[in-house]
Write a protein that holds these residues in place. Structure first.
Motif, PDB file in Angstrom:
ATOM      1  N   SER A 160       0.818  -1.229   0.000  1.00  0.00           N
ATOM      2  CA  SER A 160       0.000   0.000   0.000  1.00  0.00           C
ATOM      3  C   SER A 160       0.844   1.269   0.000  1.00  0.00           C
ATOM      4  O   SER A 160       0.341   2.355   0.291  1.00  0.00           O
ATOM      5  CB  SER A 160      -0.964   0.021   1.205  1.00  0.00           C
ATOM      6  N   ARG A 161       2.124   1.173  -0.347  1.00  0.00           N
ATOM      7  CA  ARG A 161       2.986   2.350  -0.355  1.00  0.00           C
ATOM      8  C   ARG A 161       2.704   3.213  -1.586  1.00  0.00           C
ATOM      9  O   ARG A 161       2.641   2.715  -2.704  1.00  0.00           O
ATOM     10  CB  ARG A 161       4.452   1.940  -0.350  1.00  0.00           C
ATOM     11  N   LEU A 164      -2.801   6.698  -3.506  1.00  0.00           N
ATOM     12  CA  LEU A 164      -3.731   7.737  -3.101  1.00  0.00           C
ATOM     13  C   LEU A 164      -4.978   7.708  -3.981  1.00  0.00           C
ATOM     14  O   LEU A 164      -4.907   7.409  -5.170  1.00  0.00           O
ATOM     15  CB  LEU A 164      -3.092   9.125  -3.202  1.00  0.00           C
ATOM     16  N   TYR A 181       3.863  12.396  -4.634  1.00  0.00           N
ATOM     17  CA  TYR A 181       3.860  11.417  -3.548  1.00  0.00           C
ATOM     18  C   TYR A 181       4.040   9.995  -4.089  1.00  0.00           C
ATOM     19  O   TYR A 181       4.857   9.213  -3.591  1.00  0.00           O
ATOM     20  CB  TYR A 181       2.544  11.518  -2.770  1.00  0.00           C
ATOM     21  N   THR A 224      -8.472   0.416   5.219  1.00  0.00           N
ATOM     22  CA  THR A 224      -8.718   1.740   5.798  1.00  0.00           C
ATOM     23  C   THR A 224      -9.514   2.617   4.836  1.00  0.00           C
ATOM     24  O   THR A 224     -10.017   3.662   5.239  1.00  0.00           O
ATOM     25  CB  THR A 224      -7.389   2.449   6.095  1.00  0.00           C
ATOM     26  N   HIS A 228      -5.207   5.773   1.749  1.00  0.00           N
ATOM     27  CA  HIS A 228      -4.069   4.862   1.580  1.00  0.00           C
ATOM     28  C   HIS A 228      -4.445   3.396   1.341  1.00  0.00           C
ATOM     29  O   HIS A 228      -3.609   2.612   0.921  1.00  0.00           O
ATOM     30  CB  HIS A 228      -3.144   4.954   2.796  1.00  0.00           C
ATOM     31  N   HIS A 335      -3.423   5.594  16.376  1.00  0.00           N
ATOM     32  CA  HIS A 335      -3.159   6.951  15.908  1.00  0.00           C
ATOM     33  C   HIS A 335      -1.715   7.278  16.227  1.00  0.00           C
ATOM     34  O   HIS A 335      -1.039   6.518  16.946  1.00  0.00           O
ATOM     35  CB  HIS A 335      -4.118   7.964  16.559  1.00  0.00           C
ATOM     36  N   THR A 368       2.919   5.765  13.954  1.00  0.00           N
ATOM     37  CA  THR A 368       2.298   6.780  13.103  1.00  0.00           C
ATOM     38  C   THR A 368       0.848   6.413  12.822  1.00  0.00           C
ATOM     39  O   THR A 368       0.364   5.358  13.252  1.00  0.00           O
ATOM     40  CB  THR A 368       3.046   6.883  11.766  1.00  0.00           C
ATOM     41  N   GLU A 369       0.176   7.273  12.075  1.00  0.00           N
ATOM     42  CA  GLU A 369      -1.108   6.871  11.522  1.00  0.00           C
ATOM     43  C   GLU A 369      -0.864   5.693  10.586  1.00  0.00           C
ATOM     44  O   GLU A 369       0.257   5.470  10.114  1.00  0.00           O
ATOM     45  CB  GLU A 369      -1.740   8.036  10.743  1.00  0.00           C
ATOM     46  N   ASP A 371      -0.544   4.497   7.414  1.00  0.00           N
ATOM     47  CA  ASP A 371      -0.432   4.938   6.026  1.00  0.00           C
ATOM     48  C   ASP A 371       0.231   3.876   5.146  1.00  0.00           C
ATOM     49  O   ASP A 371       0.361   4.049   3.939  1.00  0.00           O
ATOM     50  CB  ASP A 371       0.338   6.258   5.937  1.00  0.00           C
ATOM     51  N   SER A 372       0.671   2.759   5.763  1.00  0.00           N
ATOM     52  CA  SER A 372       1.199   1.622   5.009  1.00  0.00           C
ATOM     53  C   SER A 372       1.110   0.400   5.910  1.00  0.00           C
ATOM     54  O   SER A 372       0.890   0.527   7.129  1.00  0.00           O
ATOM     55  CB  SER A 372       2.648   1.847   4.581  1.00  0.00           C
TER      56      SER A 372
END
Length: 408
Positions: A160-161, A164, A181, A224, A228, A335, A368-369, A371-372
């Motif tokens: 998932s890197r 968007l 990004y 999610t 992401h 989070h 982190t959130e 995001d991956s």
């Protein structure tokens, strides 16, 4: 005549990658009485230190070096698990040493999303509308063809890197930033712009033996969502109704054929749209996130890791289901912050049906959130009588855990 029988040579398998992702394959191969050559650029990788493993500190994507290691040890088989990056090395070794494996062409189609999309489209396999772009000018032109939400992703990455979703087509800054990004995660610099597909998402776990593709299990996914799309849970078998699972299986088999897999595993991600199942992407390897290492054995009794090892060695795998149960994995919500407390683990483990609870990022670590996939702090795995039961057990265990994350 010499009465002493010559002992049969112990077979040797090379496993590309020795991180926690490949550990199940290393452990299984050792349990099968095989010699294991583990290849990883990190000498401290967990699999490199397993007793009995022959470690080789080499990057899994350094094809000449990997081939040299394979020749040095005269290996009998080569494989990886749950990682796309080494697939071209697997193909090169198989070709050079005349071993069972994928071809260079299949490796390219299975690791470059743009090439994959085109191969599937050419074979009539349903895929979303897509464009491969190599620069900002091509990106801007591709974006102009969309009047609905679209996805921007690197052509050759995983986990998932760099993915968007663009829903606001009027915000030029957002669209421009998405390209920047995504491009930073692309190894070859190419980016894919494609139609956003809406509907339930599944993955199909398959094994192909001598050109015949067998669907071992279909997995329901929870992600999610935007922006992401990181996977947060999996449940087996799929709970989609009617003839939908059969249609999913048909599309997955067609995709495997189009990519050119004749021997070995695949993990095919599919979204069931209003127009029917469409391919998200296909990996010519076992699925990660504990799907094939844990969930498939729990729901079917099929040991896909052992099957893949046997296929790589040119042996016949046991692909017959032993039973039909349910299995599930759920990742913890989180989070950004510092993990200060994790309570209730022992109570959660006592819940009937819980197979495993793992903490990846524990107390004292900064997280982190999500995001991956690598950002996720932990997960729960359960087995039940059916999919609903397994999912319920996972959720019950999650509620039992008390995790405190303090601000940085």
């Amino acid at each position: 005549m010499n009465s002493i029988r010559k002992r049969e040579k112990m077979k040797k398998i090379m496993i590309l990658g020795a991180s926690i992702l490949q550990l199940p394959a290393i452990e299984k191969a050792l349990a099968m009485g095989l010699q294991v050559v583990a290849v990883d650029m990190n000498p401290e990788a967990v699999g490199m230190k397993m007793p009995g493993v022959i470690p080789e500190v080499v990057s899994t994507i350094d094809i000449p070096a990997v081939v040299a290691v394979a020749k040095k040890h005269s290996i009998d088989g080569v494989m990886t698990l749950a990682s796309d990056m080494p697939m071209r090395s697997v193909a090169a070794v198989a070709k050079e040493l005349n071993l069972v494996g994928i071809t260079d062409d299949t490796a390219l189609k299975a690791t470059n999303k743009a090439v994959m999309r085109q191969a599937l489209k050419d074979a009539g396999v349903p895929v979303p509308k897509f464009f491969k772009v190599s620069n900002k000018s091509e990106y801007d032109q591709a974006v102009s063809y969309f009047t609905v939400p679209f996805i921007v992703k690197p052509a050759d990455n995983s986990g998932s890197r760099g993915i968007l979703k663009i829903a606001d087509l009027t915000c030029k800054k957002l669209i421009d930033d998405a390209y920047t990004y995504s491009k930073q995660y692309s190894r070859n610099g190419d980016v894919v712009v494609e139609e956003y597909m809406s509907g339930p998402e599944v993955s199909v776990e398959t094994l192909t033996v001598d050109g015949e593709c067998y669907v071992i299990q279909i997995t329901d996914k929870i992600t999610t969502g935007a922006p992401h799309f990181v996977e947060m849970g999996h449940t087996q078998p799929t709970r989609l109704p009617g003839d939908i699972p059969a249609k999913i299986a048909e599309v997955a088999k067609a995709a495997n054929k189009a990519i050119g897999i004749t021997n070995g595993p695949s993990h095919t991600e599919i979204i069931v749209t209003n127009e029917g199942p469409k391919i998200v992407e296909l990996g010519a390897r076992l699925g990660g996130d504990c799907i094939t290492t844990h969930l498939v054995p729990l729901s079917t009794g099929v040991d896909m890791v052992e099957c893949c090892i046997k296929i790589a060695l040119g042996e016949n795998p046991d692909i017959e289901a032993k039973y039909s149960k349910g299995s599930a994995i759920r990742y913890f919500e989180q989070h950004a912050g510092i993990v200060t407390e994790i309570n209730g683990i022992e109570d959660a483990k006592k819940i009937k049906g819980i197979d495993q609870i793992s903490i990846v990022h524990g107390i004292g670590e900064t997280i982190t959130e999500i995001d991956s996939s690598t950002a996720r702090m932990g997960f729960i795995i359960a087995q039940g009588e059916n999919a609903d039961d397994a999912a319920f057990i996972c959720e019950k265990a999650k509620e039992t855990l008390k995790i405190v994350i303090s601000p940085n």
